[in-house]
Design a protein around this motif. Structure first.
Motif, mmCIF file in Angstrom:
data_model
loop_
_atom_site.group_PDB
_atom_site.id
_atom_site.type_symbol
_atom_site.label_atom_id
_atom_site.label_comp_id
_atom_site.label_asym_id
_atom_site.label_seq_id
_atom_site.Cartn_x
_atom_site.Cartn_y
_atom_site.Cartn_z
ATOM 1 N N GLU A 123 0.830 -1.210 0.000
ATOM 2 C CA GLU A 123 0.000 0.000 0.000
ATOM 3 C C GLU A 123 0.866 1.264 0.000
ATOM 4 O O GLU A 123 0.530 2.262 -0.651
ATOM 5 C CB GLU A 123 -0.926 -0.015 1.213
ATOM 6 C CG GLU A 123 -2.008 -1.099 1.122
ATOM 7 C CD GLU A 123 -2.821 -1.230 2.391
ATOM 8 O OE1 GLU A 123 -2.509 -0.495 3.359
ATOM 9 O OE2 GLU A 123 -3.750 -2.065 2.418
ATOM 10 N N VAL A 126 2.069 1.730 -3.504
ATOM 11 C CA VAL A 126 0.999 2.289 -4.338
ATOM 12 C C VAL A 126 0.936 3.799 -4.148
ATOM 13 O O VAL A 126 0.793 4.557 -5.120
ATOM 14 C CB VAL A 126 -0.367 1.647 -3.996
ATOM 15 C CG1 VAL A 126 -1.510 2.441 -4.646
ATOM 16 C CG2 VAL A 126 -0.416 0.210 -4.481
ATOM 17 N N GLU A 127 1.049 4.260 -2.908
ATOM 18 C CA GLU A 127 1.016 5.693 -2.635
ATOM 19 C C GLU A 127 2.182 6.407 -3.314
ATOM 20 O O GLU A 127 2.021 7.498 -3.880
ATOM 21 C CB GLU A 127 1.067 5.953 -1.119
ATOM 22 C CG GLU A 127 -0.221 5.626 -0.385
ATOM 23 C CD GLU A 127 -1.398 6.442 -0.899
ATOM 24 O OE1 GLU A 127 -1.214 7.658 -1.145
ATOM 25 O OE2 GLU A 127 -2.483 5.870 -1.079
ATOM 26 N N LEU A 130 1.484 6.660 -6.961
ATOM 27 C CA LEU A 130 0.470 7.683 -7.233
ATOM 28 C C LEU A 130 1.075 9.086 -7.185
ATOM 29 O O LEU A 130 0.747 9.937 -8.020
ATOM 30 C CB LEU A 130 -0.673 7.571 -6.220
ATOM 31 C CG LEU A 130 -1.617 6.377 -6.394
ATOM 32 C CD1 LEU A 130 -2.563 6.279 -5.203
ATOM 33 C CD2 LEU A 130 -2.408 6.494 -7.687
ATOM 34 N N GLU A 155 -11.175 6.162 -9.064
ATOM 35 C CA GLU A 155 -9.886 6.211 -8.367
ATOM 36 C C GLU A 155 -9.572 4.864 -7.720
ATOM 37 O O GLU A 155 -8.423 4.408 -7.744
ATOM 38 C CB GLU A 155 -9.896 7.320 -7.316
ATOM 39 C CG GLU A 155 -8.549 7.522 -6.645
ATOM 40 C CD GLU A 155 -8.453 8.839 -5.908
ATOM 41 O OE1 GLU A 155 -7.327 9.272 -5.622
ATOM 42 O OE2 GLU A 155 -9.516 9.438 -5.630
ATOM 43 N N LYS A 156 -10.580 4.203 -7.150
ATOM 44 C CA LYS A 156 -10.358 2.899 -6.529
ATOM 45 C C LYS A 156 -9.934 1.864 -7.573
ATOM 46 O O LYS A 156 -9.017 1.063 -7.330
ATOM 47 C CB LYS A 156 -11.622 2.420 -5.808
ATOM 48 C CG LYS A 156 -11.421 1.108 -5.054
ATOM 49 C CD LYS A 156 -12.674 0.668 -4.330
ATOM 50 C CE LYS A 156 -12.421 -0.571 -3.483
ATOM 51 N NZ LYS A 156 -11.802 -1.671 -4.228
ATOM 52 N N HIS A 158 -8.430 2.420 -10.374
ATOM 53 C CA HIS A 158 -7.070 2.768 -10.788
ATOM 54 C C HIS A 158 -6.054 2.267 -9.754
ATOM 55 O O HIS A 158 -5.049 1.643 -10.104
ATOM 56 C CB HIS A 158 -6.952 4.281 -10.951
ATOM 57 C CG HIS A 158 -5.580 4.739 -11.319
ATOM 58 N ND1 HIS A 158 -5.126 4.793 -12.620
ATOM 59 C CD2 HIS A 158 -4.543 5.158 -10.553
ATOM 60 C CE1 HIS A 158 -3.884 5.226 -12.638
ATOM 61 N NE2 HIS A 158 -3.499 5.458 -11.396
ATOM 62 N N ASN A 159 -6.337 2.528 -8.475
ATOM 63 C CA ASN A 159 -5.420 2.114 -7.413
ATOM 64 C C ASN A 159 -5.329 0.592 -7.315
ATOM 65 O O ASN A 159 -4.239 0.038 -7.098
ATOM 66 C CB ASN A 159 -5.866 2.696 -6.073
ATOM 67 C CG ASN A 159 -5.781 4.211 -6.051
ATOM 68 O OD1 ASN A 159 -5.326 4.834 -7.016
ATOM 69 N ND2 ASN A 159 -6.227 4.821 -4.968
#
Length: 240
Positions: A123, A126-127, A130, A155-156, A158-159
């Motif tokens: 996670e 991922v941040e 982004l 957005e979800k 995509h993430n």
């Protein structure tokens, strides 16, 4: 008013052939099915009807290959231009080969490694991805929402799509960390300062230069340097 070069394959498959034979002022309506892997999910595998009007038709005219043309590109003669182009192509091939070797090495290492990748690290990665993605969008003058709309994703979504890549990055990073420790590889303060100075020459924007001096970004640059040095060590073993 959309320019299109026939043969460039910049539009969806099946679109360009429909335009062949049109004359200025001609209008044509035709159906084209969007590819299954098209970026906007709502258009994947969808048959769409297009109506187009040929407004202007141009022909690409290649310049004459002579010393006068070569001089506009830098080299003084055609012979110099050919020499420079050949050297550039050879360099690009070498860079591609180096990247392939690096990717193959990292992929093999990650595949052989046995580990449970902590979700928290994934996670965090991922941040980071982004932040980097949004920074690049900012340089291109595109908003985050415009980018999501272009992809046809929330957005979800995509993430979530970033998760597999983030997990692979974390796994590779952990493996490289173990290799760096085993090989006693580190990054000196002088190496880090030199890299920061190099980046400042690339990014002349004052705000970006200030960002580079922040502790979090310095740690990020140091981590990348450590990765580069570790990969170089792996390549040494690979070619022995």
């Amino acid at each position: 008013d959309q320019p299109l070069i026939i043969g460039s394959n910049t539009f969806i498959p099946g679109f360009e052939p429909e335009l062949i034979g049109l004359k200025v002022g001609d209008e044509k309506t035709f159906d084209v099915t969007f590819p299954a892997d098209y970026g906007a999910k709502e258009l994947q595998n969808k048959k769409v009807t297009f109506t187009v009007t040929a407004k202007v038709i141009n022909e690409v005219a290649l310049p004459k290959l002579d010393d006068e043309f070569a001089a506009t590109l830098g080299p003084k003669t055609v012979a110099d231009l050919k020499k420079d182009t050949k050297a550039q192509l050879a360099n690009e091939k070498e860079v591609q080969a180096e990247r392939k070797l690096e990717n193959d090495l990292l992929s093999e290492l990650a595949d052989k490694a046995k580990m449970n990748v902590p979700q928290a690290l994934v996670e965090e990665e991922v941040e980071r991805m982004l932040v980097e993605e949004k920074r690049n969008l900012l340089y291109r003058g595109q908003t985050w929402q415009e980018h999501l709309d272009e992809e046809g994703k929330t957005e979800k979504q995509h993430n979530d799509d970033l998760m597999p890549q983030a997990e692979a990055r974390v796994k590779t990073g952990l493996v490289l960390g173990e290799v760096a420790q085993a090989e006693r590889i580190d990054v000196t303060t002088d190496e880090l300062d030199a890299k920061i100075a190099e980046l400042k020459l690339q990014y002349t924007d004052p705000q970006m230069q200030t960002e580079l001096e922040k502790e979090d970004n310095r740690r990020d640059v140091a981590s990348r340097l450590l990765t580069e040095k570790t990969i170089m060590k792996l390549k040494e073993y690979a070619v022995k």
